[in-house]
Design a protein around this motif. Structure first.
Motif, PDB file in Angstrom:
ATOM      1  N   ASP A  76       0.845  -1.190   0.000  1.00  0.00           N
ATOM      2  CA  ASP A  76       0.000   0.000   0.000  1.00  0.00           C
ATOM      3  C   ASP A  76       0.889   1.252   0.000  1.00  0.00           C
ATOM      4  OD1 ASP A  76      -1.731   2.135   0.719  1.00  0.00           O
ATOM      5  OD2 ASP A  76      -3.056   0.748   1.763  1.00  0.00           O
ATOM      6  N   PRO A  77       0.661   2.195  -0.909  1.00  0.00           N
ATOM      7  CA  PRO A  77       1.462   3.429  -0.909  1.00  0.00           C
ATOM      8  C   PRO A  77       1.452   4.138   0.440  1.00  0.00           C
ATOM      9  CG  PRO A  77       0.172   3.284  -2.918  1.00  0.00           C
ATOM     10  CD  PRO A  77      -0.285   2.158  -2.034  1.00  0.00           C
ATOM     11  N   ALA A  78       0.336   4.036   1.168  1.00  0.00           N
ATOM     12  CA  ALA A  78       0.255   4.681   2.486  1.00  0.00           C
ATOM     13  C   ALA A  78       1.245   4.062   3.464  1.00  0.00           C
ATOM     14  CB  ALA A  78      -1.164   4.574   3.038  1.00  0.00           C
ATOM     15  N   VAL A  79       1.483   2.757   3.348  1.00  0.00           N
ATOM     16  CA  VAL A  79       2.448   2.089   4.220  1.00  0.00           C
ATOM     17  C   VAL A  79       3.863   2.529   3.868  1.00  0.00           C
ATOM     18  CG1 VAL A  79       3.410  -0.142   4.928  1.00  0.00           C
ATOM     19  CG2 VAL A  79       0.940   0.125   4.657  1.00  0.00           C
ATOM     20  N   SER A  80       4.151   2.709   2.588  1.00  0.00           N
ATOM     21  CA  SER A  80       5.466   3.225   2.187  1.00  0.00           C
ATOM     22  C   SER A  80       5.717   4.588   2.818  1.00  0.00           C
ATOM     23  CB  SER A  80       5.551   3.335   0.658  1.00  0.00           C
ATOM     24  OG  SER A  80       5.605   2.060   0.064  1.00  0.00           O
ATOM     25  N   LYS A  81       4.710   5.444   2.784  1.00  0.00           N
ATOM     26  CA  LYS A  81       4.858   6.776   3.376  1.00  0.00           C
ATOM     27  C   LYS A  81       5.066   6.676   4.881  1.00  0.00           C
ATOM     28  CE  LYS A  81       2.049   8.925  -0.234  1.00  0.00           C
ATOM     29  NZ  LYS A  81       0.763   9.605  -0.559  1.00  0.00           N
ATOM     30  N   GLU A  82       4.355   5.760   5.511  1.00  0.00           N
ATOM     31  CA  GLU A  82       4.513   5.542   6.952  1.00  0.00           C
ATOM     32  C   GLU A  82       5.931   5.079   7.277  1.00  0.00           C
ATOM     33  OE1 GLU A  82       3.191   2.112  10.139  1.00  0.00           O
ATOM     34  OE2 GLU A  82       1.856   2.530   8.458  1.00  0.00           O
ATOM     35  N   MET A  83       6.464   4.124   6.488  1.00  0.00           N
ATOM     36  CA  MET A  83       7.802   3.619   6.728  1.00  0.00           C
ATOM     37  C   MET A  83       8.846   4.721   6.528  1.00  0.00           C
ATOM     38  SD  MET A  83       7.509   0.471   7.680  1.00  0.00           S
ATOM     39  CE  MET A  83       6.053   1.119   8.507  1.00  0.00           C
ATOM     40  N   ALA A  84       8.629   5.585   5.544  1.00  0.00           N
ATOM     41  CA  ALA A  84       9.564   6.681   5.284  1.00  0.00           C
ATOM     42  C   ALA A  84       9.615   7.640   6.468  1.00  0.00           C
ATOM     43  CB  ALA A  84       9.160   7.430   4.014  1.00  0.00           C
ATOM     44  N   GLU A  85       8.464   7.921   7.062  1.00  0.00           N
ATOM     45  CA  GLU A  85       8.404   8.830   8.208  1.00  0.00           C
ATOM     46  C   GLU A  85       9.116   8.228   9.416  1.00  0.00           C
ATOM     47  OE1 GLU A  85       4.330   9.734   8.924  1.00  0.00           O
ATOM     48  OE2 GLU A  85       4.070  10.865   7.052  1.00  0.00           O
ATOM     49  N   VAL A  86       8.856   6.946   9.667  1.00  0.00           N
ATOM     50  CA  VAL A  86       9.483   6.288  10.811  1.00  0.00           C
ATOM     51  C   VAL A  86      10.993   6.185  10.603  1.00  0.00           C
ATOM     52  CG1 VAL A  86       9.568   4.183  12.197  1.00  0.00           C
ATOM     53  CG2 VAL A  86       7.383   4.996  11.316  1.00  0.00           C
ATOM     54  N   ALA A  87      11.406   5.836   9.377  1.00  0.00           N
ATOM     55  CA  ALA A  87      12.834   5.719   9.074  1.00  0.00           C
ATOM     56  C   ALA A  87      13.546   7.055   9.251  1.00  0.00           C
ATOM     57  CB  ALA A  87      13.026   5.198   7.656  1.00  0.00           C
ATOM     58  N   ALA A  88      12.905   8.130   8.811  1.00  0.00           N
ATOM     59  CA  ALA A  88      13.517   9.455   8.919  1.00  0.00           C
ATOM     60  C   ALA A  88      13.785   9.829  10.374  1.00  0.00           C
ATOM     61  CB  ALA A  88      12.616  10.494   8.258  1.00  0.00           C
ATOM     62  N   LYS A  89      12.892   9.442  11.267  1.00  0.00           N
ATOM     63  CA  LYS A  89      13.077   9.728  12.684  1.00  0.00           C
ATOM     64  C   LYS A  89      14.287   8.985  13.256  1.00  0.00           C
ATOM     65  CE  LYS A  89       8.162  10.634  13.539  1.00  0.00           C
ATOM     66  NZ  LYS A  89       6.919  10.152  14.199  1.00  0.00           N
ATOM     67  N   LYS A  90      14.641   7.867  12.601  1.00  0.00           N
ATOM     68  CA  LYS A  90      15.807   7.085  13.031  1.00  0.00           C
ATOM     69  C   LYS A  90      17.067   7.475  12.254  1.00  0.00           C
ATOM     70  CE  LYS A  90      13.768   3.972  15.821  1.00  0.00           C
ATOM     71  NZ  LYS A  90      14.228   3.582  17.170  1.00  0.00           N
ATOM     72  N   GLY A  91      16.932   8.441  11.338  1.00  0.00           N
ATOM     73  CA  GLY A  91      18.087   8.877  10.558  1.00  0.00           C
ATOM     74  C   GLY A  91      18.278   8.128   9.257  1.00  0.00           C
ATOM     75  N   GLY A  92      17.327   7.257   8.898  1.00  0.00           N
ATOM     76  CA  GLY A  92      17.438   6.499   7.658  1.00  0.00           C
ATOM     77  C   GLY A  92      16.696   7.160   6.516  1.00  0.00           C
ATOM     78  N   VAL A  93      17.045   6.774   5.302  1.00  0.00           N
ATOM     79  CA  VAL A  93      16.392   7.275   4.086  1.00  0.00           C
ATOM     80  C   VAL A  93      15.671   6.109   3.431  1.00  0.00           C
ATOM     81  CG1 VAL A  93      16.725   8.308   1.824  1.00  0.00           C
ATOM     82  CG2 VAL A  93      18.130   9.054   3.746  1.00  0.00           C
ATOM     83  N   TYR A  94      14.351   6.161   3.426  1.00  0.00           N
ATOM     84  CA  TYR A  94      13.526   5.074   2.872  1.00  0.00           C
ATOM     85  C   TYR A  94      13.021   5.467   1.489  1.00  0.00           C
ATOM     86  CZ  TYR A  94       9.457   1.940   2.393  1.00  0.00           C
ATOM     87  OH  TYR A  94       8.528   1.030   1.950  1.00  0.00           O
ATOM     88  N   MET A  95      13.114   4.520   0.550  1.00  0.00           N
ATOM     89  CA  MET A  95      12.566   4.715  -0.788  1.00  0.00           C
ATOM     90  C   MET A  95      11.793   3.469  -1.190  1.00  0.00           C
ATOM     91  SD  MET A  95      15.788   6.538  -2.726  1.00  0.00           S
ATOM     92  CE  MET A  95      14.791   7.488  -3.872  1.00  0.00           C
ATOM     93  N   ASP A  96      10.662   3.647  -1.881  1.00  0.00           N
ATOM     94  CA  ASP A  96       9.943   2.490  -2.410  1.00  0.00           C
ATOM     95  C   ASP A  96      10.387   2.275  -3.853  1.00  0.00           C
ATOM     96  OD1 ASP A  96       8.347   5.000  -2.725  1.00  0.00           O
ATOM     97  OD2 ASP A  96       7.008   3.744  -3.905  1.00  0.00           O
ATOM     98  N   ALA A  97      10.618   1.012  -4.196  1.00  0.00           N
ATOM     99  CA  ALA A  97      11.107   0.681  -5.541  1.00  0.00           C
ATOM    100  C   ALA A  97      10.555  -0.673  -5.977  1.00  0.00           C
ATOM    101  CB  ALA A  97      12.636   0.668  -5.572  1.00  0.00           C
ATOM    102  N   PRO A  98       9.235  -0.796  -6.108  1.00  0.00           N
ATOM    103  CA  PRO A  98       8.661  -2.064  -6.581  1.00  0.00           C
ATOM    104  C   PRO A  98       9.106  -2.358  -8.004  1.00  0.00           C
ATOM    105  CG  PRO A  98       7.005  -0.340  -6.593  1.00  0.00           C
ATOM    106  CD  PRO A  98       8.203   0.233  -5.893  1.00  0.00           C
ATOM    107  N   VAL A  99       8.933  -3.610  -8.413  1.00  0.00           N
ATOM    108  CA  VAL A  99       9.476  -4.054  -9.694  1.00  0.00           C
ATOM    109  C   VAL A  99       8.399  -4.628 -10.600  1.00  0.00           C
ATOM    110  CG1 VAL A  99      11.695  -4.570  -8.619  1.00  0.00           C
ATOM    111  CG2 VAL A  99      10.007  -6.403  -8.900  1.00  0.00           C
ATOM    112  N   SER A 100       8.715  -4.660 -11.872  1.00  0.00           N
ATOM    113  CA  SER A 100       7.887  -5.343 -12.861  1.00  0.00           C
ATOM    114  C   SER A 100       8.792  -6.190 -13.740  1.00  0.00           C
ATOM    115  CB  SER A 100       7.135  -4.316 -13.725  1.00  0.00           C
ATOM    116  OG  SER A 100       6.317  -4.967 -14.684  1.00  0.00           O
ATOM    117  N   GLY A 101       8.240  -7.316 -14.207  1.00  0.00           N
ATOM    118  CA  GLY A 101       9.006  -8.186 -15.087  1.00  0.00           C
ATOM    119  C   GLY A 101       8.923  -9.648 -14.713  1.00  0.00           C
ATOM    120  N   GLY A 102       8.624  -9.942 -13.445  1.00  0.00           N
ATOM    121  CA  GLY A 102       8.467 -11.330 -13.039  1.00  0.00           C
ATOM    122  C   GLY A 102       9.782 -12.058 -12.812  1.00  0.00           C
TER     123      GLY A 102
END
Length: 329
Positions: A129-155
């Protein structure tokens, strides 16, 4: 931290020849620092192997110990938990089945964020869920991390061949640092916008893919019942306006193509349960944005039926088998 230095080198002064040389040196140094990889299934396993093959020290973790064995034989280092991975690597890639899995791996008691280093680059290639990605980015930022979502296509074929397409969401200034890793596992690495944008592109793509696969399956089944040879029908479709990925690259009819799940009893590939999950994400997004998706909704219902009829672990192209068998009853 190597990840932080690499991003600094990419962003800084464009006019100094000496600094460009320094940037290349830092990039080379970053490529030799450990990379963590969590989630070693049909997709994650081959992806991690490509990093190893390209000279990256890789620290791996999976809930199934046997998934780590082949990678350990290839040179990977096993970790007992996501927290241990985070303690040893400042660039981490995750490839997990669902939103709850991502939340647990990042935020659980032994999760990545319990031991993450400041400046760490965290790339999640799960489809969630895109909302979960945003949630993880916020939590990671508070810990000093940089979160990015990068789902894939191609199988799985693209994962094995390192020809995946990555759809990346996050801060644009961090994109090059992410691409420096992702390019070893795919042929296309596309920046899509802020965190969550990669997921948005992915769920739109997979909704279309499901609709396309159902349409191809219905068409092939109809043609065969009209007495047409399936290989002939597929070849004509693939030189005509009905051509699509489901018909020319991943045909759902057994025997039409080699090397695809339909010719292996629908084993491997992209599971029906996972497609159903992605269609559910698309429907949630459609509801939230008040977007009419009648075919997407119907596709979701069809794949939910497949799951209840014993197909959850079969490849999503098994919708052909389901439709052909249903019509015989």
């Amino acid at each position: 931290m190597a990840a932080a230095w690499f991003r600094f080198a990419r962003r800084s002064s464009p006019f100094s020849v000496a600094f460009r040389a320094f940037s290349v040196s830092v990039s080379h140094q970053a490529s030799r620092t450990p990379v963590g990889f969590i989630g070693l299934g049909n997709m994650g396993g081959p992806m991690a192997k490509h990093l190893i093959d390209n000279g990256h020290p890789v620290i791996v973790h999976d809930v199934y110990p046997e998934a780590m064995t082949s990678l350990e034989d290839a040179g990977a280092i096993k970790a007992s938990s996501p927290a241990e991975v985070a303690s040893k690597a400042d660039r981490i890639i995750t490839m997990l089945p669902s939103s709850p899995n991502v939340q647990e791996v990042y935020c659980g008691e032994q999760g990545i964020l319990s031991k993450v280093k400041a400046g760490s680059l965290l790339i999640d290639s799960s489809t969630i869920d895109p909302a979960v990605s945003k949630e993880m980015a916020e939590v990671a930022a508070k810990k000093g991390g940089v979160y990015m979502d990068a789902p894939v296509s191609g199988g799985i074929k693209a994962a094995a061949a390192a020809t995946l397409t990555f759809m990346v969401g996050g801060k644009q200034e961090e994109f090059e640092a992410a691409k420096e890793l992702l390019q070893f596992m795919g042929k296309n690495v596309v920046y899509c916008g802020d965190v969550g944008s990669g997921q948005a592109v992915k769920i739109c793509n997979n909704m279309l893919l499901a609709i396309e696969m159902i349409g191809t399956s219905e068409t092939m089944n109809l043609g065969m019942r009209l007495g047409l040879d399936p290989k002939l029908l597929a070849s004509v479709i693939n030189m005509s306006t009905g051509r699509c990925w489901a018909s020319d690259t991943y045909n759902p009819v057994p025997g039409v193509m080699e090397g695809v799940p339909s010719s292996n009893n629908y084993q491997g590939g992209f599971g029906t349960a996972l497609m159903t999950k992605d269609l559910g994400l698309a429907q949630n997004a459609a509801t939230a944005t008040k977007s009419p998706t009648p075919l997407g909704s119907l596709a979701h219902q069809i794949y939910r039926i497949l799951c209840n009829k014993g197909y959850p672990l079969k490849d999503f192209s098994s919708v052909f088998h389901y439709l052909s068998e249903e019509e015989k009853k």
